[in-house]
Design an enzyme around this catalytic site. Structure first.
Site, PDB file in Angstrom:
ATOM      1  N   ASP A  12       0.828  -1.212   0.000  1.00 45.11           N
ATOM      2  CA  ASP A  12       0.000   0.000   0.000  1.00 45.11           C
ATOM      3  C   ASP A  12       0.863   1.264   0.000  1.00 45.11           C
ATOM      4  O   ASP A  12       1.981   1.256   0.515  1.00 45.11           O
ATOM      5  CB  ASP A  12      -0.929  -0.025   1.231  1.00 45.11           C
ATOM      6  CG  ASP A  12      -2.100   0.934   1.080  1.00 45.11           C
ATOM      7  OD1 ASP A  12      -2.383   1.364  -0.051  1.00 45.11           O
ATOM      8  OD2 ASP A  12      -2.715   1.254   2.108  1.00 45.11           O
TER       9      ASP A  12
ATOM     10  N   LEU B 299      11.054 -20.258  -5.135  1.00 42.67           N
ATOM     11  CA  LEU B 299      10.098 -19.397  -4.422  1.00 42.67           C
ATOM     12  C   LEU B 299       8.724 -19.604  -5.043  1.00 42.67           C
ATOM     13  O   LEU B 299       8.611 -19.689  -6.271  1.00 42.67           O
ATOM     14  CB  LEU B 299      10.506 -17.915  -4.592  1.00 42.67           C
ATOM     15  CG  LEU B 299       9.544 -16.872  -4.011  1.00 42.67           C
ATOM     16  CD1 LEU B 299       9.696 -16.784  -2.494  1.00 42.67           C
ATOM     17  CD2 LEU B 299       9.792 -15.481  -4.609  1.00 42.67           C
TER      18      LEU B 299
ATOM     19  N   HIS C  58       2.122   3.283  -9.057  1.00 46.37           N
ATOM     20  CA  HIS C  58       1.938   1.850  -9.329  1.00 46.37           C
ATOM     21  C   HIS C  58       3.109   1.318 -10.152  1.00 46.37           C
ATOM     22  O   HIS C  58       3.580   0.208  -9.930  1.00 46.37           O
ATOM     23  CB  HIS C  58       0.620   1.601 -10.068  1.00 46.37           C
ATOM     24  CG  HIS C  58      -0.591   1.997  -9.276  1.00 46.37           C
ATOM     25  ND1 HIS C  58      -0.719   1.737  -7.930  1.00 46.37           N
ATOM     26  CD2 HIS C  58      -1.732   2.641  -9.629  1.00 46.37           C
ATOM     27  CE1 HIS C  58      -1.881   2.197  -7.496  1.00 46.37           C
ATOM     28  NE2 HIS C  58      -2.519   2.758  -8.506  1.00 46.37           N
TER      29      HIS C  58
HETATM   30  C1  IPE Z   1      -5.412  -2.830  -0.148  1.00 49.71           C
HETATM   31  O1  IPE Z   1      -5.081  -1.507  -0.362  1.00 49.71           O
HETATM   32  C2  IPE Z   1      -5.391  -3.599  -1.427  1.00 49.71           C
HETATM   33  C3  IPE Z   1      -4.096  -3.692  -2.099  1.00 49.71           C
HETATM   34  C4  IPE Z   1      -2.943  -3.291  -1.667  1.00 49.71           C
HETATM   35  C5  IPE Z   1      -4.159  -4.316  -3.380  1.00 49.71           C
HETATM   36  P1  IPE Z   1      -6.205  -0.366  -0.457  1.00 49.71           P
HETATM   37  O2  IPE Z   1      -5.466   0.913  -0.577  1.00 49.71           O
HETATM   38  O3  IPE Z   1      -7.175  -0.687  -1.529  1.00 49.71           O
HETATM   39  O4  IPE Z   1      -6.925  -0.500   0.948  1.00 49.71           O
HETATM   40  P2  IPE Z   1      -7.924   0.494   1.699  1.00 49.71           P
HETATM   41  O5  IPE Z   1      -8.998   0.852   0.726  1.00 49.71           O
HETATM   42  O6  IPE Z   1      -7.130   1.708   2.094  1.00 49.71           O
HETATM   43  O7  IPE Z   1      -8.386  -0.274   2.880  1.00 49.71           O
HETATM   44  C1  IPE Z   2      -1.695   0.172  -3.337  1.00 48.58           C
HETATM   45  O1  IPE Z   2      -1.444   1.529  -3.395  1.00 48.58           O
HETATM   46  C2  IPE Z   2      -1.888  -0.429  -4.704  1.00 48.58           C
HETATM   47  C3  IPE Z   2      -3.269  -0.858  -5.003  1.00 48.58           C
HETATM   48  C4  IPE Z   2      -4.265  -0.859  -4.172  1.00 48.58           C
HETATM   49  C5  IPE Z   2      -3.508  -1.309  -6.344  1.00 48.58           C
HETATM   50  P1  IPE Z   2      -2.645   2.565  -3.354  1.00 48.58           P
HETATM   51  O2  IPE Z   2      -3.046   2.875  -4.765  1.00 48.58           O
HETATM   52  O3  IPE Z   2      -3.735   2.108  -2.479  1.00 48.58           O
HETATM   53  O4  IPE Z   2      -1.913   3.825  -2.728  1.00 48.58           O
HETATM   54  P2  IPE Z   2      -2.528   4.848  -1.684  1.00 48.58           P
HETATM   55  O5  IPE Z   2      -3.020   4.069  -0.512  1.00 48.58           O
HETATM   56  O6  IPE Z   2      -3.638   5.585  -2.371  1.00 48.58           O
HETATM   57  O7  IPE Z   2      -1.357   5.739  -1.344  1.00 48.58           O
HETATM   58 MG    MG Z   3      -4.156   2.371  -0.527  1.00 50.53          MG
END
Ligand code: IPE
Ligand code: IPE
Ligand code: MG
Length: 251
Positions: free
Chosen positions: A27, A138, A44
Site C-alpha cells: 500500500d 520461491l 503503481h
Molecule cells: C489494499 O489496499 C489492497 C491492495 C494493496 C491491493 P487499499 O489501498 O485498496 O486498501 P484500503 O482501501 O485503504 O483499505
Molecule cells: C496500493 O497503493 C496499490 C493498489 C491498491 C492497487 P494505493 O493505490 O492504495 O496507494 P494509496 O493508498 O492511495 O497511497
Molecule cells: Mg491504498
C-alpha cells in the site's frame, strides 16, 4: 501431512526464525506519487520495481513463499482510468517478467476471482502459471481481484458441491482444502506498508495466527533495509499459538 502445513488452530505449526511464508499488502503507491506531484499511476509503476526487489530479497533470505496483494475485490470501486491502468500494468508485467521468473526458478500463481478479467489477461495468467509450475526457489502468489470473504465463500461452495448429501457437520479441514493457498503453510508474517493498520479483506482465514507488521514506509520506498526491519521484528516475536510462555521452553 507436513508439519509446516498444520492449521494454526488445529495444531502447532513449526516455528522458525525465517518466515516460511510472507504475505504483503503493498500500500501507498498513490500517496508516493502525489507527494511528488505525479499522477497516482506513476506510483503503481514504481511499485513494480519494489515487487522485483522483494522477490529477490525473499530468495536471498531463504523465505520460500511470498504472497502479494496487488488488486482487491474492492479496488474496482476506483476511477475507471486507474483500474484500466492497473489491468494493463498487470498484463504487461506478466508478459515481460515471466521469463525472468522462470529463469530464477520461481513458481508464479495468481489467486483471486479471475473470471472478471478479459480473455487476454486470463490467457497470460494460464500461460505464466503452467510455464513456472514446477519451479522450486520461491512460490510467488499474486492476489488479483482477491477478497478474503470471496475466498471463504468460494471454498464453502466447493466443499458443499463435493459432498452434497452429507449429514455430519463439516470440519475446518473440509473447508480449508478448498481455499486459495491450501497447499502452502499459513503466512508467518503479514506486512502492510503505507501506514494503515487494517487487513482490507486480504487472507482472512489464513491470517488466524500470523504475526502483523505495519510500517509507514510507502510501497515504492520499501527497500532492503525496510524488509530486513520487518524480518528482525518477526524474529523478536514470541509465537505462543494459545499456550503460555512457560510451555514454549518444552515445545
Ligand atoms: C489494499 O489496499 C489492497 C491492495 C494493496 C491491493 P487499499 O489501498 O485498496 O486498501 P484500503 O482501501 O485503504 O483499505
Ligand atoms: C496500493 O497503493 C496499490 C493498489 C491498491 C492497487 P494505493 O493505490 O492504495 O496507494 P494509496 O493508498 O492511495 O497511497
Ligand atoms: Mg491504498
Amino acid at each position: 501431512m507436513l508439519s509446516s502445513l498444520i492449521s494454526s488452530t488445529r495444531g502447532i505449526p513449526t516455528r522458525s526464525d525465517v518466515p516460511q511464508h510472507i504475505a504483503i499488502v503493498m500500500d501507498g503507491n498513490g500517496r508516493w506519487a502525489r507527494k511528488r506531484l505525479m499522477p497516482r499511476v506513476a506510483g503503481h509503476k514504481r511499485g513494480l520495481d519494489t515487487v522485483r526487489n522483494v522477490v529477490q530479497l525473499c530468495i536471498k533470505r531463504g523465505v520460500p513463499n511470498l504472497t502479494l496483494f496487488a488488486f482487491s475485490s474492492e479496488n474496482w470501486r476506483r476511477p475507471a482510468d486507474e483500474v484500466s491502468f492497473l489491468m494493463q500494468l498487470f498484463l504487461t508485467a506478466l508478459r515481460e517478467e515471466v521469463k525472468r521468473l522462470h529463469k530464477n526458478n520461481i513458481r508464479l500463481r495468481i489467486i483471486g476471482d479471475c473470471s472478471r478479467f478479459d480473455a487476454g489477461l486470463r490467457a497470460a495468467i494460464a500461460e505464466a502459471e503452467s510455464l513456472t509450475a514446477a519451479n522450486t526457489a520461491l512460490t510467488l502468489s499474486i492476489a488479483a481481484n482477491y477478497g478474503g470473504r470471496w475466498d471463504i465463500m468460494n471454498a464453502m461452495n466447493a466443499m458443499l458441491a463435493a459432498q452434497p448429501g452429507r449429514q455430519e457437520p463439516f470440519t475446518e479441514e473440509d473447508l480449508a482444502q478448498h481455499l486459495c493457498l491450501a497447499d502452502l503453510p499459513e503466512p508467518d508474517l503479514f506486512i502492510r506498508t503505507g501506514g494503515e493498520q487494517r487487513v482490507s479483506n486480504f487472507l482472512l482465514w489464513q491470517l488466524a495466527y500470523t504475526e502483523f507488521y505495519f510500517t509507514d514506509c510507502l510501497w515504492p520506498e520499501f527497500n532492503e533495509a525496510a524488509f530486513d526491519a520487518a524480518l528482525a521484528s518477526f524474529r523478536g516475536r514470541e509465537r505462543r499459538f494459545g499456550r503460555t510462555s512457560e510451555q514454549l521452553g518444552d515445545a
